[in-house]
Design a protein around this motif. Structure first.
Motif, short mmCIF file in Angstrom:
data_model
loop_
_atom_site.label_atom_id
_atom_site.label_comp_id
_atom_site.label_asym_id
_atom_site.label_seq_id
_atom_site.Cartn_x
_atom_site.Cartn_y
_atom_site.Cartn_z
N TYR A 209 0.88 -1.44 0.01
CA TYR A 209 0.01 -0.16 0.09
C TYR A 209 0.86 1.28 -0.03
CZ TYR A 209 -3.60 -3.28 1.18
OH TYR A 209 -4.54 -4.36 1.23
N VAL A 210 2.01 1.24 0.75
CA VAL A 210 2.94 2.41 0.84
C VAL A 210 4.27 1.92 1.31
CG1 VAL A 210 2.31 2.75 3.09
CG2 VAL A 210 2.86 4.62 1.87
N LYS A 211 5.33 2.68 0.62
CA LYS A 211 6.58 2.33 0.94
C LYS A 211 6.80 2.55 2.49
CE LYS A 211 10.97 1.60 0.49
NZ LYS A 211 11.45 0.14 0.45
N ALA A 212 7.44 1.80 3.11
CA ALA A 212 7.59 1.93 4.58
C ALA A 212 9.06 1.57 5.02
CB ALA A 212 6.54 0.99 5.39
N GLN A 213 9.77 2.34 5.68
CA GLN A 213 11.00 2.14 6.31
C GLN A 213 10.75 1.72 7.90
OE1 GLN A 213 13.67 2.40 4.44
NE2 GLN A 213 12.66 3.45 2.63
N THR A 214 12.03 1.00 8.10
CA THR A 214 11.91 0.58 9.55
C THR A 214 13.28 0.66 10.09
OG1 THR A 214 12.33 -1.73 8.84
CG2 THR A 214 10.11 -1.26 8.93
N THR A 215 13.34 0.59 11.58
CA THR A 215 14.28 0.75 12.38
C THR A 215 14.20 -0.42 13.54
OG1 THR A 215 13.67 2.71 13.57
CG2 THR A 215 15.05 3.00 11.69
N THR A 216 15.00 -1.22 13.72
CA THR A 216 14.72 -2.01 14.81
C THR A 216 15.20 -1.71 16.08
OG1 THR A 216 15.16 -3.85 13.19
CG2 THR A 216 15.16 -4.58 15.38
N GLN A 217 14.71 -1.96 17.00
CA GLN A 217 15.18 -1.31 18.45
C GLN A 217 15.89 -2.55 19.51
OE1 GLN A 217 14.40 2.17 18.72
NE2 GLN A 217 14.07 1.60 16.64
N THR A 218 16.46 -2.05 20.37
CA THR A 218 17.05 -3.13 21.27
C THR A 218 16.21 -4.15 21.86
OG1 THR A 218 17.08 -1.47 23.10
CG2 THR A 218 18.98 -1.66 21.88
N ASP A 219 14.80 -3.72 21.95
CA ASP A 219 14.11 -4.82 22.67
C ASP A 219 13.27 -5.63 21.71
OD1 ASP A 219 12.38 -2.72 21.56
OD2 ASP A 219 11.11 -2.42 23.03
N GLY A 220 13.57 -5.64 20.36
CA GLY A 220 13.24 -6.41 19.50
C GLY A 220 11.97 -5.89 18.65
N THR A 221 11.51 -4.69 19.03
CA THR A 221 10.39 -4.00 18.18
C THR A 221 10.97 -3.37 17.12
OG1 THR A 221 10.40 -2.13 19.63
CG2 THR A 221 9.15 -3.61 20.51
N VAL A 222 10.23 -2.90 16.03
CA VAL A 222 10.49 -2.00 14.81
C VAL A 222 9.83 -0.73 14.96
CG1 VAL A 222 11.28 -3.95 13.39
CG2 VAL A 222 9.10 -3.41 13.33
N ASN A 223 10.36 0.24 14.46
CA ASN A 223 9.52 1.45 14.36
C ASN A 223 9.32 1.68 12.66
OD1 ASN A 223 9.71 2.11 17.03
ND2 ASN A 223 11.27 3.50 17.00
N VAL A 224 8.14 2.08 12.35
CA VAL A 224 7.79 2.01 11.07
C VAL A 224 7.55 3.47 10.52
CG1 VAL A 224 6.34 1.19 9.36
CG2 VAL A 224 6.86 -0.44 11.23
N PHE A 225 8.21 3.99 9.59
CA PHE A 225 7.98 5.26 9.03
C PHE A 225 7.57 5.34 7.33
CE2 PHE A 225 11.23 4.84 11.97
CZ PHE A 225 10.96 5.97 12.92
N ILE A 226 6.64 6.28 7.17
CA ILE A 226 6.51 6.28 5.49
C ILE A 226 6.64 7.87 5.31
CG2 ILE A 226 4.69 4.57 5.90
CD1 ILE A 226 2.56 7.21 6.07
N GLY A 227 6.38 8.27 3.98
CA GLY A 227 6.53 9.51 3.62
C GLY A 227 7.86 10.20 3.94
N ASN A 228 7.73 11.47 4.50
CA ASN A 228 9.03 12.26 4.86
C ASN A 228 9.35 12.01 6.12
OD1 ASN A 228 10.88 13.90 3.83
ND2 ASN A 228 9.92 15.79 4.77
#
Length: 732
Positions: A209-228
């Protein structure tokens, strides 16, 4: 450590291996599943006098076959594939609409001008005139049919954008939930492989649906970003997008980002990748082009045909009136000897006049004379009445100043602008109005009009290429300003710094298009003037019937010179000189030099003379009294078909529409090629990921045998240990 314990450790390890292998086999067809395997090692040995004795085996963890690069590469390929697939499917639907070879606009255009040519061939023939009006109605119906289909496509896109936003929100909520579960379970020190696979699969779905970027955190979770860089998932929290009405164009759905009760509108250009970008690019680059070109072609044709019709004479001997009806401005300003005159309809429900008007000022009497061109009805208006505002012949006139000298001007009601939308962020009270000032200069672009308080200037921007025109406050206050055939003015209120308006000059104007006349006798095929040689002439001078000047491209100007039908006598004072005498004004021109083949022009007409005149010969030019067989204006209307009129005189009506069809076709072909290529890239990315992470049934079958044998062997160790222990017990 006893032999029994060592056997038990081997038994447990083999059992975990069998369980993991069985889990792999069970999930061989689960989307996004990554093959798992046990990671085992030998514990630290026990030191004895005889050396270090092994302690058996331990399973350190169960890991999944995972490569971050391959996974992200797959997500990127999925995003691009979904983009081109969505863009292509929507393009194909529009391409099928505009390129219809049988029921499209192009054949309707050709049929209309064929009927015009039939009137040219037999201008007095009523059936030919009726056929022309019927063809005009068919053409209007074609324009409307395709306009409705394109409008439905726009509504469909709005619905798809809303559905896409809802899907994105559902996925990000699921990712946030998985993040929470993964963080809790990862605290044990072991990775929750199945949950991590599920999250990766959700991320893959999100990229559809939309291009998403991710960053992995130390607790195993990921943060997800779109757009700018807008974060839609942070840890266990998701932030929602919203499909909302565009702040500049209420007909469109835009995407907004919601956080802490704040709504931030996301520019379309920031939402890259996935079906969402495909929908936005289709709407902005293709659908808008098709809609604007269709409306521009229709209004350009209607306005220029109307002007030419008003430059002719009908079978009743009257000046022609509009052939087509269309949305028109209810008020505008014209000038008379440099003085602004405000023209408006008497009321919001009053019909728009189909005729041109002339307005004359007589400095001797101080009065004005308003004349309707079609029937020459006139009304005298005093200076006081003009100052206060006076209604006559279906129009209201008002002027606060008086011309310095006598003069005459013409006016006509111009086409209205398709739509003007104020930004929801405006803080001022300004209201913008305007009209199409010149259809030949229109482009397929939309525009913005904004006030820059920092530099104290107004800026009009062509949105297709960001070309700007800057106006001072004095220019805006003096009257309409604009560019590309679009005229705007502030109708009321004040614009504050940063206030802006979105202008769509031709938006949906086809919806108000119609055929204004039904009586075939009202088709103005004849020219309003004719010329006759004096039967008593002794020279051999010959003439071609005069033609009327081409109507002005200004939509607020009349099509004819008000003095066109004034009786004029051309007198040859010698074989090489002549004068022109206007019997209405009584003015005789200075002697002019005559040469064979020259064009004589006066009062908005042109006439070619040939031969050798004699002194005393004369020609009279005046109103066409019996023009039933005259086809001069019909010829002029037919010539419009091949004239490069639209888009600054670069294309014909057919060219404008055909160029759009060609552009849509080219975009469709390019999207087809790119979609095919990107599908191959996605397949390759999926294959690369599966070569590492997917379950191989042959390999798992081998593992089953391996762990089965290990399990049996460990069982044998336990059996032998038990037998040895039993032997010791028997001795005792």
């Amino acid at each position: 450590m006893s032999v029994f314990s060592i056997g038990v450790s081997g038994l447990n390890a083999a059992n975990l291996g069998l369980s993991t292998t069985g889990h792999n086999i069970a999930n061989a067809n689960t989307p996004g599943y990554s093959r798992q395997s046990i990671q085992q090692s030998a514990p630290y040995p026990q030191q004895t006098g005889s050396g270090f004795v092994g302690m058996g085996v331990q399973v350190d963890t169960i890991s999944r076959a995972y490569d971050q690069f391959l996974t992200k590469n797959l997500q990127t390929a999925q995003s691009q594939s979904s983009y081109f697939s969505t863009y292509l499917s929507n393009l194909q639907s529009v391409d099928n609409i505009v390129a219809d070879p049988t029921a499209g606009v192009s054949p309707a255009l050709q049929n209309f001008f064929t009927s015009v040519q039939a009137v040219t061939s037999n201008p007095a023939d009523s059936p030919s005139r009726t056929a022309m009006l019927t063809s005009a109605q068919t053409l209007v119906s074609s324009f409307k049919t395709f306009n409705d289909q394109l409008a439905q496509s726009a509504q469909t896109v709005n619905g798809q954008i809303s559905d896409t936003v809802n899907s994105i929100n559902a996925i990000t909520s699921q990712i946030a939930t998985l993040n929470t579960q993964i963080a809790v379970l990862s605290a044990s020190g072991q990775p929750p492989n199945d949950l991590m696979d599920q999250r990766d699969q959700q991320l893959l779905q999100l990229n559809k649906y939309v291009k998403a970027q991710t960053t992995t955190q130390t607790d195993g979770t990921v943060n997800v970003f779109i757009g700018n860089g807008q974060n839609v998932v942070v840890g266990g929290t998701s932030f929602q997008l919203a499909a909302v009405q565009s702040p500049s164009n209420p007909q469109n759905i835009s995407v907004a980002y919601k956080q802490n009760n704040n709504t931030v509108y996301l520019p379309d250009s920031q939402l890259a990748g996935g079906s969402l970008q495909g929908l936005l690019d289709f709407r902005n680059n293709s659908l808008t082009l098709a809609q604007n070109t269709l409306n521009l072609t229709a209004i350009g044709l209607a306005q220029t045909m109307n002007a030419q019709q008003r430059a002719g004479q009908d079978l009743n001997g009257n000046i022609g009136q509009n052939l087509f009806s269309m949305p028109s401005a209810s008020s505008f300003s014209t000038t008379l000897n440099g003085v602004n005159v405000n023209v408006s309809l008497p009321s919001t429900s009053a019909p728009t006049p189909l005729s041109d008007f002339s307005l004359a000022y007589d400095s001797v009497s101080g009065n004005y004379t308003l004349t309707r061109a079609t029937d020459q009805s006139s009304q005298t208006i005093t200076a006081a009445q003009m100052t206060a505002g006076f209604t006559a012949l279906g129009v209201t006139l008002q002027s606060g100043a008086t011309p310095a000298a006598s003069g005459t001007g013409t006016f006509s009601f111009p086409p209205a602008l398709g739509s003007i939308n104020s930004s929801t962020f405006n803080t001022g009270t300004g209201q913008l109005t305007g009209y199409i000032s010149d259809v030949t200069k229109l482009t397929t672009s939309n525009y913005s009009f904004a006030y820059d308080g920092t530099n104290n200037q107004y800026v009009m921007t062509r949105l297709s290429d960001n070309t700007k025109s800057v106006f001072t406050p004095a220019q805006v206050a003096a009257g309409p300003v604009g560019m590309d055939g679009v005229a705007v003015s502030i109708a009321s209120g004040t614009m504050n710094s940063g206030d802006s308006f979105n202008i769509q000059p031709v938006n949906n104007l086809v919806a108000g298009l119609g055929v204004a006349i039904t009586d075939p006798s009202l088709v103005a095929a004849a020219a309003p003037i004719t010329a006759k040689s004096n039967p008593a002439n002794t020279g051999s001078v010959t003439l071609t019937q005069p033609t009327v000047d081409k109507p002005s491209t200004s939509t607020i100007s009349g099509a004819l010179n008000p003095a066109l039908q004034n009786p004029v006598t051309l007198n040859f004072t010698s074989a090489t000189t002549f004068t022109l005498t206007d019997s209405v004004t009584g003015v005789t021109s200075p002697a002019q030099t005559y040469t064979a083949g020259m064009t004589v022009s006066d009062n908005g007409w042109n006439m070619v003379l040939n031969g050798v005149p004699a002194a005393g010969d004369s020609i009279t030019i005046g109103k066409n009294i019996n023009g039933t067989s005259d086809n001069r204006n019909a010829l002029a209307m037919g010539a419009l078909q091949t004239s490069k009129i639209l888009m600054n005189g670069t294309v014909t009506y057919q060219d404008a529409y055909s160029n759009m069809v060609s552009t849509i076709g080219t975009q469709t072909n390019q999207a087809q090629v790119m979609s095919t290529a990107q599908t191959a890239v996605l397949t390759q990315a999926q294959t690369a990921r599966d070569s590492l992470s997917a379950v191989n049934m042959d390999e798992e079958a081998s593992n089953l045998l391996r762990y089965q044998q290990a399990y049996q062997a460990a069982s044998k160790v336990i059996q032998i240990a038990q037998e040895a222990f039993q032997s010791i017990m028997n001795i005792s």
